[in-house]
Design a protein around this motif. Structure first.
Motif, short mmCIF file in Angstrom:
data_model
loop_
_atom_site.label_atom_id
_atom_site.label_comp_id
_atom_site.label_asym_id
_atom_site.label_seq_id
_atom_site.Cartn_x
_atom_site.Cartn_y
_atom_site.Cartn_z
N GLY A 1 0.81 -1.21 0.00
CA GLY A 1 0.00 0.00 0.00
C GLY A 1 0.85 1.26 0.00
O GLY A 1 0.56 2.22 -0.73
N TYR A 2 1.91 1.27 0.82
CA TYR A 2 2.84 2.40 0.82
C TYR A 2 3.49 2.58 -0.56
O TYR A 2 3.62 3.70 -1.06
CB TYR A 2 3.94 2.20 1.86
CG TYR A 2 3.48 2.29 3.30
CD1 TYR A 2 2.48 3.17 3.68
CD2 TYR A 2 4.08 1.51 4.30
CE1 TYR A 2 2.07 3.26 5.00
CE2 TYR A 2 3.69 1.60 5.62
CZ TYR A 2 2.68 2.47 5.96
OH TYR A 2 2.29 2.57 7.27
N MET B 1 -13.24 11.53 -4.68
CA MET B 1 -14.54 10.87 -4.80
C MET B 1 -14.55 9.90 -5.98
O MET B 1 -14.98 8.76 -5.86
CB MET B 1 -15.64 11.92 -4.98
CG MET B 1 -16.04 12.63 -3.71
SD MET B 1 -17.37 13.81 -3.99
CE MET B 1 -18.65 12.75 -4.63
N ILE B 2 -14.08 10.37 -7.13
CA ILE B 2 -14.12 9.53 -8.33
C ILE B 2 -13.25 8.29 -8.16
O ILE B 2 -13.66 7.17 -8.49
CB ILE B 2 -13.68 10.35 -9.56
CG1 ILE B 2 -14.70 11.46 -9.85
CG2 ILE B 2 -13.53 9.45 -10.78
CD1 ILE B 2 -14.29 12.39 -10.96
N MET B 3 -12.04 8.46 -7.61
CA MET B 3 -11.14 7.32 -7.45
C MET B 3 -11.66 6.37 -6.37
O MET B 3 -11.47 5.16 -6.47
CB MET B 3 -9.73 7.80 -7.09
CG MET B 3 -9.06 8.62 -8.18
SD MET B 3 -9.06 7.83 -9.81
CE MET B 3 -7.98 6.43 -9.50
N SER C 1 -7.26 8.05 -1.57
CA SER C 1 -8.15 6.92 -1.36
C SER C 1 -7.38 5.71 -0.86
O SER C 1 -7.88 4.94 -0.02
CB SER C 1 -8.90 6.59 -2.66
OG SER C 1 -7.99 6.31 -3.71
N THR C 2 -6.15 5.52 -1.34
CA THR C 2 -5.32 4.41 -0.85
C THR C 2 -4.90 4.64 0.59
O THR C 2 -4.88 3.70 1.41
CB THR C 2 -4.08 4.25 -1.74
OG1 THR C 2 -4.48 4.07 -3.10
CG2 THR C 2 -3.26 3.03 -1.31
N PHE D 1 -5.37 3.36 6.48
CA PHE D 1 -5.74 3.73 7.84
C PHE D 1 -6.94 2.91 8.33
O PHE D 1 -7.08 2.66 9.53
CB PHE D 1 -6.08 5.22 7.92
CG PHE D 1 -4.86 6.11 8.03
CD1 PHE D 1 -3.98 5.97 9.08
CD2 PHE D 1 -4.61 7.09 7.09
CE1 PHE D 1 -2.86 6.78 9.20
CE2 PHE D 1 -3.49 7.91 7.19
CZ PHE D 1 -2.62 7.75 8.26
N LEU D 2 -7.81 2.52 7.40
CA LEU D 2 -8.96 1.70 7.78
C LEU D 2 -8.54 0.30 8.19
O LEU D 2 -9.10 -0.28 9.13
CB LEU D 2 -9.94 1.63 6.60
CG LEU D 2 -11.21 0.78 6.80
CD1 LEU D 2 -12.12 1.42 7.83
CD2 LEU D 2 -11.94 0.62 5.47
N ARG D 3 -7.53 -0.24 7.52
CA ARG D 3 -7.12 -1.62 7.75
C ARG D 3 -6.07 -1.80 8.84
O ARG D 3 -6.04 -2.83 9.51
CB ARG D 3 -6.57 -2.23 6.45
CG ARG D 3 -7.63 -2.55 5.41
CD ARG D 3 -7.01 -3.17 4.17
NE ARG D 3 -8.03 -3.66 3.26
CZ ARG D 3 -8.56 -4.88 3.30
NH1 ARG D 3 -8.14 -5.72 4.22
NH2 ARG D 3 -9.49 -5.24 2.45
#
Length: 401
Positions: free
Chosen positions: A130-131, A169-171, A240-241, A246-248
């Motif tokens: 991800g990084y 938003m789009i991505m 978005s990535t 941060f969510l995971r």
């Protein structure tokens, strides 16, 4: 103490990024050669990325070690002892910013330690991927933003870069199939119309002091707009990535800052040392040398670039630390407010320092854009306040039981 900390964060963000903006615009105009016979434009965005990312990674590492607990392992300090929270706990239904995640199936049992995947399939490996993905997007985006200044003015680019909500938003919709609250589409419409009005109401040619472009032709302006669109869409992919990371994973902003800058240095070095042929935007050097060699030769022949280059890299590194400090202690809403006002002052500072001339239509367009961004910040603050009220009521009910 909190007021003092907030004042320090606000002052740091303003000071660092206003100086950063001045240096960035200075890097986009020609530099006088050491013999004073010619003035040439610096074209190596990769070399700028190397300098910026080197200082950014060092600043993040110093911050991590100063704030890290005694006895912590290196993996812990760098945020590598992680687990995938989505796999173990399941994803949240809705985030505070109004975005929604599609549910992910959690029928599979959590793997036991002895059967856990290793290498790039492990949580640590996926985190590093991800990084790397964020760094790749940043490395590809930077040359487009830098090249756009040859076709549009700096205030135009600043205004466009203020509108990351649109590509984010789009991505998010394309990459992660998220849905958004209705008010965000109104904000997108205001931002898009304001940007369009600003760009097509201007009469000033880009990059004052350049003799390469005698006027700002419609064709040249369309090229600059296209470059900015590529830049902000790649930035949207980065944001978005980052949200997904941060969510995971339970990591800090400084740990993300360190790894993203490390990977950016490696990617820029690889691209900068390869003897690539002429590639518009990505590899503008037309000779047989690598871009890194061409950039070092330019610095030797134009030593006046050293000061703005150091100013750009140092203020970027320190400014990121102030941003993550603000985010950690005061939340994203405070950071949005600081960033919004900072970008308005950046435009004004650019107009004053570099004597840009904006038409009445451009001022109206800029007002529409910042009004749209202000609506987004106001709705966020309102939603968070309502959420806090609900949480306080729930706590009060628990106490009465």
């Amino acid at each position: 103490m909190s007021i003092l900390r907030l004042g320090l964060c606000v002052s740091g963000v303003y000071a660092m990024f206003l100086l950063w903006a001045v240096a960035q615009e200075r890097l986009s105009v020609p530099f006088q050669s050491i013999d004073g016979q010619s003035a040439d434009r610096f074209k190596s965005a990769l070399f700028i990325g190397i300098c910026q990312s080197c200082l950014g990674s060092l600043a993040a590492l110093a911050y991590i070690y100063m704030r890290g607990g005694r006895g912590s392992s290196l993996c812990s300090l760098l945020g590598l002892d992680v687990v995938d929270s989505v796999t173990t706990n399941g994803p949240s239904e809705q985030k505070a910013d109004g975005s929604r995640r599609t549910k992910v199936s959690t029928n599979e049992h959590v793997r036991k330690p002895d059967t856990a995947p290793s290498g790039w399939r492990s949580p640590r490996g996926r985190l590093l991927q991800g990084y790397l993905q964020c760094s790749l997007f940043i490395t590809l985006a930077a040359p487009f933003g830098f090249a756009s200044l040859s076709h549009i003015t700096y205030p135009t680019m600043v205004l466009a870069k203020s509108c990351k909500l649109v590509p984010v938003m789009i991505m998010n919709i394309i990459l992660y199939r998220r849905r958004f609250a209705p008010h965000k589409y109104l904000v997108v419409a205001m931002v898009t119309s304001g940007i369009t009005l600003f760009m097509f109401s201007g009469k000033e040619r880009p990059s004052k002091g350049s003799s390469e472009l005698p006027s700002q032709s419609p064709y040249a302006q369309l090229i600059g707009i296209a470059y900015v669109l590529v830049d902000i869409f790649l930035d949207g992919a980065v944001n978005s990535t980052q949200d997904e990371i941060f969510l995971r994973y339970k990591i800090t902003g400084q740990q993300m800052m360190f790894w993203m800058n490390i990977f950016s240095v490696l990617l820029n070095l690889i691209l900068g040392t390869l003897p690539l042929p002429y590639i518009p935007v990505l590899h503008p050097s037309s000779d047989a040398r690598s871009e890194l060699a061409s950039a070092l030769a330019f610095v030797r022949e134009h030593p006046s670039i050293v000061v703005p280059l150091l100013q750009f890299s140092l203020t970027s590194a320190l400014g990121q630390l102030f941003i993550f400090e603000t985010l950690q202690h005061f939340g994203s809403l405070t950071l949005v407010t600081i960033t919004l006002t900072r970008k308005m002052f950046t435009m004004i500072l650019s107009v004053v320092v570099y004597s840009h001339w904006l038409t009445a239509g451009q001022w109206v367009g800029a007002t529409i854009v910042f009004a749209g961004i202000s609506v987004e910040a106001w709705v966020k603050r309102k939603d968070v306040h309502a959420k806090r009220v609900v949480e306080e009521k729930e706590k009060a009910k628990i106490k009465t039981l």
